[in-house]
Design an enzyme around this catalytic site. Sequence first.
Site, PDB file in Angstrom:
ATOM      1  N   GLU A  44     -18.555   9.600  -0.681  1.00 55.56           N
ATOM      2  CA  GLU A  44     -18.267   9.518  -2.114  1.00 55.56           C
ATOM      3  C   GLU A  44     -19.080   8.406  -2.766  1.00 55.56           C
ATOM      4  O   GLU A  44     -19.602   8.571  -3.872  1.00 55.56           O
ATOM      5  CB  GLU A  44     -16.763   9.325  -2.323  1.00 55.56           C
ATOM      6  CG  GLU A  44     -15.990  10.624  -2.048  1.00 55.56           C
ATOM      7  CD  GLU A  44     -14.476  10.459  -2.039  1.00 55.56           C
ATOM      8  OE1 GLU A  44     -13.971   9.429  -1.549  1.00 55.56           O
ATOM      9  OE2 GLU A  44     -13.793  11.379  -2.526  1.00 55.56           O
TER      10      GLU A  44
ATOM     11  N   GLY B 144       0.835  -1.203   0.000  1.00 57.15           N
ATOM     12  CA  GLY B 144       0.000   0.000   0.000  1.00 57.15           C
ATOM     13  C   GLY B 144       0.865   1.248   0.000  1.00 57.15           C
ATOM     14  O   GLY B 144       2.054   1.201  -0.324  1.00 57.15           O
TER      15      GLY B 144
END
Lengths: 451, 451
Positions: free
Chosen positions: A173, A12
Site C-alpha cells: 500500500e 489497540g
Amino acid sequence: MARPQVVIIGSGFGGLFAAQALAKAEVDVTLVSKTVAHLFQPLLYQVATGILSTGEIAPATRDILRNQANATVFLAEVTRINLDSRTVVAEKLSKTVAYRYDYLIVAGGAGQSYFGNDHFATFAPGMKTIDDALELRARIFGSLEMAELTEDADERRRLLTFVVVGAGPTGVEMAGQIAELTQHTLRKSFRRIDTTSARVLLLDGADAVLPPFGPELSAAARKELERNGVEVRLGALVTNVDATGLDVKYSDGSTQRIAASCKVWAAGVQASPLGRTLAEQTGAGVDRAGRVQVNDDLTLPGHPEVFVVGDMIALKNLPGVAQVAIQGGRFAAERIKAEVAGHQPPAEFKYHDKGSMAVISRFGAVARMGKLRLSGFPAWFAWLFVHLIYVVGFKNRITTLLHWTITFIGRARSERVTTEQQLVGRLAVKQLGEDFQPTIAGTLEPGKIKH
Amino acid sequence: MARPQVVIIGSGFGGLFAAQALAKAEVDVTLVSKTVAHLFQPLLYQVATGILSTGEIAPATRDILRNQANATVFLAEVTRINLDSRTVVAEKLSKTVAYRYDYLIVAGGAGQSYFGNDHFATFAPGMKTIDDALELRARIFGSLEMAELTEDADERRRLLTFVVVGAGPTGVEMAGQIAELTQHTLRKSFRRIDTTSARVLLLDGADAVLPPFGPELSAAARKELERNGVEVRLGALVTNVDATGLDVKYSDGSTQRIAASCKVWAAGVQASPLGRTLAEQTGAGVDRAGRVQVNDDLTLPGHPEVFVVGDMIALKNLPGVAQVAIQGGRFAAERIKAEVAGHQPPAEFKYHDKGSMAVISRFGAVARMGKLRLSGFPAWFAWLFVHLIYVVGFKNRITTLLHWTITFIGRARSERVTTEQQLVGRLAVKQLGEDFQPTIAGTLEPGKIKH
C-alpha cells in the site's frame, strides 16, 4: 464484596474491543496505554502519504470510552507485570503507578523488527505508530522538496528514488501510494523536477508479493503495481541501510547498491517486550518474533486470570492482523464476564477469518474473503466499504469519506503538513548521515523549537 | 529581452497573495519560504485545541500555485539579502542557493517576542507556527493526562491551571477554547479529575482585553470570557516564567506566584530578522518590534525595486493583521505589474480596514466592521462566514465546516493527536524543569524515535 478489577494493557484493537465488550460486566476496567489514542493501524500509510489527518485514524481512547462508566483510561507505559502479586507497574515521565488486577488482558501489540539490525531504523522508519507515519510523511514530501532545490544530478536521482522494504499489505500500500503521488498527484506541483521520473522500488526476500493472498491475487497485485510504475524486486534481501541508500543481495547471489534517500521499512514485526516478561515468569515460550505461547483460551499457561491477545500471541499460526486482535480481545472479555457471572466460560478461542485486503492503486485492490477472490475495482470498493465501517466514530467516518473523495476522485492530498522537527530533524539525518549536527539549534533539544 | 525576475520571501498572507496577483504578469515569480505550507495563522489556536487538522489551515504552497505557470516555489530559509547585487541567499540543510531579482517582495512576517526574556519560550510556547500549535496541543491535553495520573493534590492543581499571557485576539481565543475544553468538551472523559475544576487565567499588562476593539466590545468580551470561567487579570506584568509556574507583578505594585504547568505566550511579536538586514544596508530605521520603516508605496527607502509587506513594516501604525499583509502583497504586485507594462504605478498604499473579530466562546464573539459593532451570536456568525471564505481551497472549506459542525454543535474535538516527540519532549521539560533528561531514549536525538 469489591468488584473484580480488570486491567487491560494497550489501546489497540485488542485492548479497546476488550474494554468495550466489558461495558455491561460487573467489573472495573482500567485501560493502561502508552499512547493517548486508539490507532487504526491499517490506515497509517494514508497519514504518511497525506490522505488522512492524524485525528481520523487515532481518536482519543478516553473519548471512545467516555460514556462507559466502568472504564478508566491512563496514559502510562507498563514497565513491569508481577504475576505473583497480580500487579502491573506503569510509568509516565517521572511518575510510577501500580495497579492490582483480578484479571489481566495483555494487548501490547507489536513493533517493527529489523531482524537484529536496529541501526537500519535511523534511515528506514517503520510503519507502526503515528510518529512513524508523520516522520515518513516528512521524508516522502521532503525528499521531493530537496530534489527541487538541488543542482546535482546524482543527488537529485537519489532524492527521487523511494524504496519500500517488505511486500506485505503495508509495504504494497505504501509503494502504491508513493507511486500515485509521484506519477499523478504532484506531477504539476514542481517546476524543476519531473516527479514522474521518480522511481519506487518494492523489495521482498520472498518470491511473491502478498503471499497469504494466494498465487492468483499475488500475481494480479504485482501486475497492478508494475502498471502503476512500482518496480517489484523479489528474492531481494536487504543487507545494509544507511543515509544515502541500501545494499541488496538477490536470491541468485548477485548484490546491488541502491542509492535512495527515502526508505520505508515494512518487513518484519516484533511483539511487545511485555511478552518476554510474561514468559520469563511462567516458562511459557516465545517465538523468534517474541510472541508468547498461550493456551487455546488465550490464557497464559498456569495463569487463567491472564489473557494475551492480538499480535503478541503465538497460537496456531494466527496472523498479526486487526481481526485476530479484535476477536481475541472480545473472547477474553466474554470469558471474564462468564466467570464473574458464574457461567460456563467459552473453552476455546476460534478465529473467524473474515479475509484480508490491500489497496494497490486508485480504485485498484485485491481482496480475499472466504472462497471469494476479488481484484481491481470490485476489491477496491469492498475495501472502501469495510474500512469505513471500522473507522471509529461517526464524525471520523464522514471526514474520512470526504478526504477519500478528495483523494480518489480529485487526486489531491490535503493532509501534508510536517513539522520542523520532522522535516529538519529526520531529513537531515538522511541527508548527512551519522555525522549529522542539527542545523536548527533547539530542534532536537528539550524545550522550545527555534525557527 | 529576459522576463523580469520577481523574488518573494515568505508564503504567508503577504507572500502568497502577491504571488497570485502576479499570475498574469509578464514576469517570473520565485517564492522562497522556510515552510512548505501557507499557514492560516488566525486559526492556529483551533489546531492547538483539537478542532482542526494541520492540513486544513496549512495547505502546501506549491499546490496552491501549481497551475500558475510563472511561479516557482522553493523550500529554503533566506539568510542574506544583498541589495547592491540584487541577490537573495537561502539555505536548506547543507544546501545554499542564490537568486537574482529585478523586484523583491519581502514578506517574512513576525515571530513571538518575549521582550528580551527568550528563556520564557521553553516554558511558554508562542502561537506563530504549526510546531507551536502542536506543541501547545500536546501541553494542553497532556497536562490533563498527567493530572489524571498524579496522586499529589498540589501537583494536580498545578496541572489543572492554564495561563494565557496576552489578551489580544490570539490570547482571548486560546483562553476561551481551553475553558470550553475543560468546562464542557472533556467533562465526561476523565474519571479521577474534575476538568471543570481547572482554572484558566488570562493575563495582560494593559487594563482591557482586546483594546483595539474599543471599550464597548472590550467590556463585552471580558464579560463573556468570565461567564465561561476564564479569570481575566489585567494590569498584570509577567516577570518570570519557569517549568512550574510564573511570577506576576500587578499595576498596584503587588506581586504573585502562579503555579501552572501549561503556559501560552501570546503577548508580543517581533518582526522577521530580515527587517534588520534590510535596515542595516539602507539606514532605514526599525522600531522596537524590529519592523522596517518603508515609503508610502511600501518600498524600501532608496530601493524602488524592493517592497516590504505585512507584519514586517512600520507604517502609519498599521496593525499586524492578515488584511494588512494581503492588501500590501497585492499592492506591491500591482506596482510591479504597472512598471513592467509601462503604466503609471499606484503611488500610495492605502489600507482598507475591513475590521476585526475574535471568537470568545461557542457561538460567542466580538466583531468590529466599519461603524458596525457586534457581539454574541451575530458576531460569531459573521466570524464563521468570513473565515470560511478565507480558508484556502474548496476542499479545506468543506472539511473545516465539517470539523466546526462537530465542535460547535457536537462539542467534540476530533483532532487531538500529539506525537511522542511533542508529548514527552515538551511535557517533560515542563514537568522536570531545566534538569530534564529524556526518559525515552532517542526521542530528542537525531534519527528514529524509539517507543
